[in-house]
Enzyme design. Structure first.
Site, PDB file in Angstrom:
ATOM      1  N   SER A 128       2.413  -4.011   1.054  1.00 12.91           N
ATOM      2  CA  SER A 128       1.605  -3.728  -0.174  1.00 12.91           C
ATOM      3  C   SER A 128       2.348  -4.334  -1.599  1.00 12.91           C
ATOM      4  O   SER A 128       3.653  -3.936  -1.338  1.00 12.91           O
ATOM      5  CB  SER A 128       1.163  -2.426  -0.257  1.00 12.91           C
ATOM      6  OG  SER A 128       0.806  -1.872  -1.550  1.00 12.91           O
ATOM      7  N   TYR A 153       3.657   7.305  -0.048  1.00 14.42           N
ATOM      8  CA  TYR A 153       2.900   6.044   0.592  1.00 14.42           C
ATOM      9  C   TYR A 153       3.844   4.839   0.305  1.00 14.42           C
ATOM     10  O   TYR A 153       4.241   3.853   1.226  1.00 14.42           O
ATOM     11  CB  TYR A 153       1.762   5.787  -0.087  1.00 14.42           C
ATOM     12  CG  TYR A 153       0.943   4.481   0.250  1.00 14.42           C
ATOM     13  CD1 TYR A 153       0.606   4.270   1.465  1.00 14.42           C
ATOM     14  CD2 TYR A 153       0.873   3.579  -0.725  1.00 14.42           C
ATOM     15  CE1 TYR A 153       0.096   2.751   1.696  1.00 14.42           C
ATOM     16  CE2 TYR A 153       0.496   2.415  -0.436  1.00 14.42           C
ATOM     17  CZ  TYR A 153       0.172   1.930   0.755  1.00 14.42           C
ATOM     18  OH  TYR A 153      -0.433   0.840   1.105  1.00 14.42           O
ATOM     19  N   LYS A 157       6.077   1.947   2.773  1.00 16.61           N
ATOM     20  CA  LYS A 157       5.938   0.635   2.917  1.00 16.61           C
ATOM     21  C   LYS A 157       7.281   0.028   2.751  1.00 16.61           C
ATOM     22  O   LYS A 157       7.777  -1.122   3.307  1.00 16.61           O
ATOM     23  CB  LYS A 157       5.048  -0.018   1.826  1.00 16.61           C
ATOM     24  CG  LYS A 157       3.467   0.321   2.198  1.00 16.61           C
ATOM     25  CD  LYS A 157       3.104  -0.170   3.611  1.00 16.61           C
ATOM     26  CE  LYS A 157       1.655   0.175   4.190  1.00 16.61           C
ATOM     27  NZ  LYS A 157       1.403  -0.115   5.352  1.00 16.61           N
ATOM     28  N   ARG A 231      -5.290  -6.207 -12.120  1.00 15.05           N
ATOM     29  CA  ARG A 231      -5.255  -6.143 -10.590  1.00 15.05           C
ATOM     30  C   ARG A 231      -5.493  -7.437 -10.217  1.00 15.05           C
ATOM     31  O   ARG A 231      -6.336  -8.091 -10.726  1.00 15.05           O
ATOM     32  CB  ARG A 231      -5.672  -5.035  -9.855  1.00 15.05           C
ATOM     33  CG  ARG A 231      -5.194  -3.597 -10.361  1.00 15.05           C
ATOM     34  CD  ARG A 231      -3.858  -3.071  -9.926  1.00 15.05           C
ATOM     35  NE  ARG A 231      -3.635  -1.782 -10.100  1.00 15.05           N
ATOM     36  CZ  ARG A 231      -2.858  -1.581 -11.161  1.00 15.05           C
ATOM     37  NH1 ARG A 231      -2.758  -2.475 -12.102  1.00 15.05           N
ATOM     38  NH2 ARG A 231      -2.646  -0.174 -11.567  1.00 15.05           N
ATOM     39  N   GLY A 307       0.747   7.391 -12.450  1.00 10.85           N
ATOM     40  CA  GLY A 307       1.319   6.467 -11.381  1.00 10.85           C
ATOM     41  C   GLY A 307       0.660   5.081 -11.396  1.00 10.85           C
ATOM     42  O   GLY A 307       1.304   4.158 -10.661  1.00 10.85           O
TER      43      GLY A 307
END
Ligand code: UFG
Length: 345
Positions: A128, A153, A157, A231, A307
């Site tokens: 990710s 999470y 990764k 994004r 975050g």
């Protein structure tokens, strides 16, 4: 006559996994699905049968189940594994870190043990863009330094990447996904968030469908052109096709590993950014949805979400040149397909 190669797809009934199953079949591979239905539904198998014209091989089970996985390798002798099976909700990982480390890290180790024992040494791994954190500069290259993870999470990764790199017997294509959205154009498969969605597109489509009252745009005072976060949204079909390109590459004995200064790629471990190379703000996404579908989105600017990074999008030069893959579907197609899928849900 060439025999079709079996590809084990863990998490093959999930959002990205199910679309990848279709693309593998299209490319002449035989997908073997293993899924524990933790975050997916068995109805996806019926939809895949409908789209494929045959019922794909499916085993209900967990990658942590060594006996089941060994049996599966014995029976189907897969030439490679695409490992999707993992938990993926950032907020949930903060609440239940052990669950995330168990499934995403211990599960990977368990799978690698079985693969090694069974002589299967090829894997495509779901990583990710979260590994980049808040980057100093955009777009991010594979050589952009990773940052300390902002959630368990994200940490899983990063740990998974290290584990895979250290296991030099395993040839890995590590795909760092940006923001996967959209659905198959048939609207027979798509994203099935259980409960209240965390991600932008399912929340947006559920709002337009009347399931949610209003979309909150998390923060309107970021240092971007319109104040909202940016994004790199990528159509799930483009992402699925990238997995096939990665599998093809694993079977190419003449591949030459490409690595720039700072890129963690090595002889056994190649990293690719999987995005479009274009960043859109939240307000641009809303506008694109409205113009692609002729629907109004009821939204309001709210507080920032803890975050969130301000802006991240991919430098796709490496994946375009080395993997020979590039995204083909634009934001309007992503929005239309996401909406068609929502309407069928
Ligand atoms: N957003 C809203 N309102 C919402 C939901 C999201 O404004 O209701 C905004 C977010 O603030 C962000 C953008 O929409 O600016 C995208 O948010 P998503 O939750 O859809 O996606 P993220 O970029 O936060 O998450 C993605 C992946 C995760 C990964 C994370 C790392 O979905 O798997 O990037 O930052 F961990």
């Amino acid at each position: 006559m060439t025999t079709k190669q079996n590809i084990l797809v863990t998490g093959g009934l999930g959002f990205i996994g199910s679309h990848t199953v279709l693309c593998l079949n299209e490319a002449g591979y035989t997908p073997i699905i293993v899924d524990n239905l933790h975050n997916s539904r068995i109805e996806v198998l019926d939809a895949l049968e409908d789209l494929l014209g045959y019922r794909p091989i499916y085993i209900q089970g967990d990658v942590n189940d060594v006996q089941l996985m060994s049996g599966l390798f014995n029976e189907y002798n897969p030439s490679a594994v695409i490992h999707f099976a993992a938990h993926k909700a950032v907020g949930e990982s903060v609440e239940k870190p052990l669950m995330y480390y168990q499934n995403n890290v211990v599960g990977l180790i368990s799978l690698l043990e079985v693969m090694k024992g069974m002589g299967c040494s090829k894997m495509v791994f779901s990583s990710s863009c979260t590994v980049y954190g808040e980057p100093e500069a955009v777009p991010v290259k594979e050589s952009t330094p990773t940052r300390p993870a902002a959630s368990p999470y994200g940490a899983t990764k990063q740990m998974a990447e290290v584990i895979l790199k250290d296991n030099s017997w395993c040839e890995v294509q590590c795909l760092r996904y940006f923001n996967p959205v959209g659905a198959h154009p048939s609207a027979k498969i798509g994203e099935l968030p259980l409960g209240v969605p965390n991600n932008l597109i399912p929340y947006l489509t559920q709002t337009v469908a009347g399931i949610r009252e209003k979309l909150t745009v998390y923060g309107g005072d970021y240092p971007t052109s319109d104040g909202t976060c940016i994004r790199d949204y990528i159509h799930v079909m483009d992402l699925a096709e990238a997995h096939v390109a990665a599998i093809d590459r694993l079977f190419n004995p003449n591949r030459i590993i490409a690595s720039q200064e700072g890129d963690p790629s090595s002889e056994n471990f190649e990293v690719f950014n999987i995005g479009t190379g274009v960043g859109y703000s939240v307000l641009e996404v809303i506008a694109a949805f409205e113009s692609a579908t002729d629907e109004k989105v009821n939204y309001a600017i709210g507080d920032r979400r803890a975050g969130d990074v301000v802006a991240v999008w991919a430098d796709t030069n490496k994946v375009n040149n080395v993997l020979g893959w590039s995204a083909k579907r634009d934001l309007s197609t992503m929005m239309k397909d996401a909406w068609h899928w929502q309407q069928k849900c």
